[in-house]
Design an enzyme around this catalytic site. Sequence first.
Site, short mmCIF file in Angstrom:
data_model
loop_
_atom_site.label_atom_id
_atom_site.label_comp_id
_atom_site.label_asym_id
_atom_site.label_seq_id
_atom_site.Cartn_x
_atom_site.Cartn_y
_atom_site.Cartn_z
N HIS A 1 0.83 -1.21 0.00
CA HIS A 1 0.00 0.00 0.00
C HIS A 1 0.86 1.26 0.00
O HIS A 1 0.55 2.23 -0.69
CB HIS A 1 -0.94 0.00 1.20
CG HIS A 1 -1.91 -1.14 1.20
ND1 HIS A 1 -2.70 -1.45 2.28
CD2 HIS A 1 -2.23 -2.04 0.23
CE1 HIS A 1 -3.45 -2.50 1.99
NE2 HIS A 1 -3.17 -2.88 0.75
N HIS B 1 -9.26 -2.16 -5.30
CA HIS B 1 -8.16 -2.43 -4.36
C HIS B 1 -7.12 -3.37 -4.98
O HIS B 1 -5.93 -3.20 -4.74
CB HIS B 1 -8.68 -3.03 -3.05
CG HIS B 1 -7.57 -3.23 -2.07
ND1 HIS B 1 -7.07 -2.20 -1.30
CD2 HIS B 1 -6.80 -4.31 -1.79
CE1 HIS B 1 -6.06 -2.64 -0.58
NE2 HIS B 1 -5.87 -3.92 -0.86
N ASP C 1 -3.18 -2.64 -5.24
CA ASP C 1 -2.07 -3.55 -4.91
C ASP C 1 -1.11 -3.71 -6.07
O ASP C 1 0.12 -3.71 -5.90
CB ASP C 1 -2.62 -4.93 -4.52
CG ASP C 1 -3.15 -4.99 -3.10
OD1 ASP C 1 -2.84 -4.10 -2.28
OD2 ASP C 1 -3.87 -5.97 -2.78
N HIS D 1 -0.48 -10.79 -5.32
CA HIS D 1 0.89 -10.35 -5.06
C HIS D 1 1.94 -11.22 -5.76
O HIS D 1 2.94 -10.70 -6.26
CB HIS D 1 1.15 -10.32 -3.55
CG HIS D 1 0.29 -9.35 -2.83
ND1 HIS D 1 0.29 -8.00 -3.11
CD2 HIS D 1 -0.62 -9.51 -1.82
CE1 HIS D 1 -0.57 -7.38 -2.32
NE2 HIS D 1 -1.13 -8.28 -1.53
#
Length: 306
Positions: free
Chosen positions: A79, A262, A266, A289
Site C-alpha cells: 500500500h 483495491h 495492490d 501479489h
Amino acid sequence: MKEYQTTIKSPFSLAGAGLHTGKYTNTTILPAEADTGIVFRRIDLTPVVTIPALADLVTDTNHGTTVTSAGVSVSTIEHLMSALHGMRIDNAIVEVDGPEIPILDGSARLWVDGIVKSGVFTQNAPRDYYRIEQHIEWQDQKSGVELCAEPAKDFSVECEIVFSSKLIGTQSASLSSYDEYREGISICRTFVFLHEVEQLLALNLIKGGDLDNALVFVDKPLGDEEKSRLAALYGKDKSSIQVRNGVLNTVEPFFDNEPARHKLLDFIGDIYLCGKLLQGHFKLRCPGHHANTELAKIIRSHIIKQ
C-alpha cells in the site's frame, strides 16, 4: 516535454499496527537524492539494514509483499509502494522501526495524504520512465491468472477479478492515467471473506486486522454466537457487529467495485518493484501479489538489460 525526478519536500511519519504481526511500528518517509529510488531502512536494528524496493528481493507474497536483504525483511509494503508509485515519487527513503509497514485504514489513502501535505519536490535530474516496447506476460493457467503489458505512451491499467461468491462475482476497474490514482484508487480498502478470517488467524496472520481497516464480506447467515466471538476478537460491543449489504463493517464501501479497485491498488504498488515509473498498458485478470511481483521481475530483467 521533459520530465524531472521527484521526492517529497519534508519528512512525514505514520504509525500503527502491522496487519499480520499486530506489532505497532513507526514509519517515516524521508526525501532522497535523485536516482536513489525507493529504499527501506530497518532502523530498529544495529547496524541499520537497508533494503531496496526491488522485485529481485521479494521473498514472500502470502497475503502481502515482503522484501528481504541480508536476512532482514520488511513486509506488507504494497500500500505504501502504491502511494509512492501512484503519486509519481521517484525517490524516497522509508525508515521503519519494525518488521511490517502499518496497515492503517487498509488502503493507501493516509500515505497519499502524507505525500500531499509534505509536498512534492522536483529534482534537477531527468525522469527515466521504462517504456514497455513489446508484449510481456505472466500467467498461471491452472488458477486463471493472466497479467500482460503492452506498449503505450502513458501508464494505464485494466483489472478484472472473478469470485464465486455473488457478493463480489466478476468485477472490473481501470486507471487511464496516474492523475486518476488519488481519488479513484488510493482510498480503496483491502477485503476478505468472513470464513477466511479465522483461517488467517490460525496461520498466525492478520493480528492487526480490524473491522474498520478491511471490507469483510459475509456470504452466510451470521448467528448470535458468531457475533459474540467476533466482538470479543476485535474488542467491540456485540451490538456494533452488523452486516450491511453483505459487508461486516462499521463503514460503507466507497464504490460498488471497491474490491477490483483495491486489487488494482495492490498491483500499482507491486509493479513499482521493477524500480521505475512505467509507460505501458497493463491488462490484469485475477491479479495477486505473487503474479504482480513475477511480472515486475520480468520487467526489471528488461530494464537491467538496457
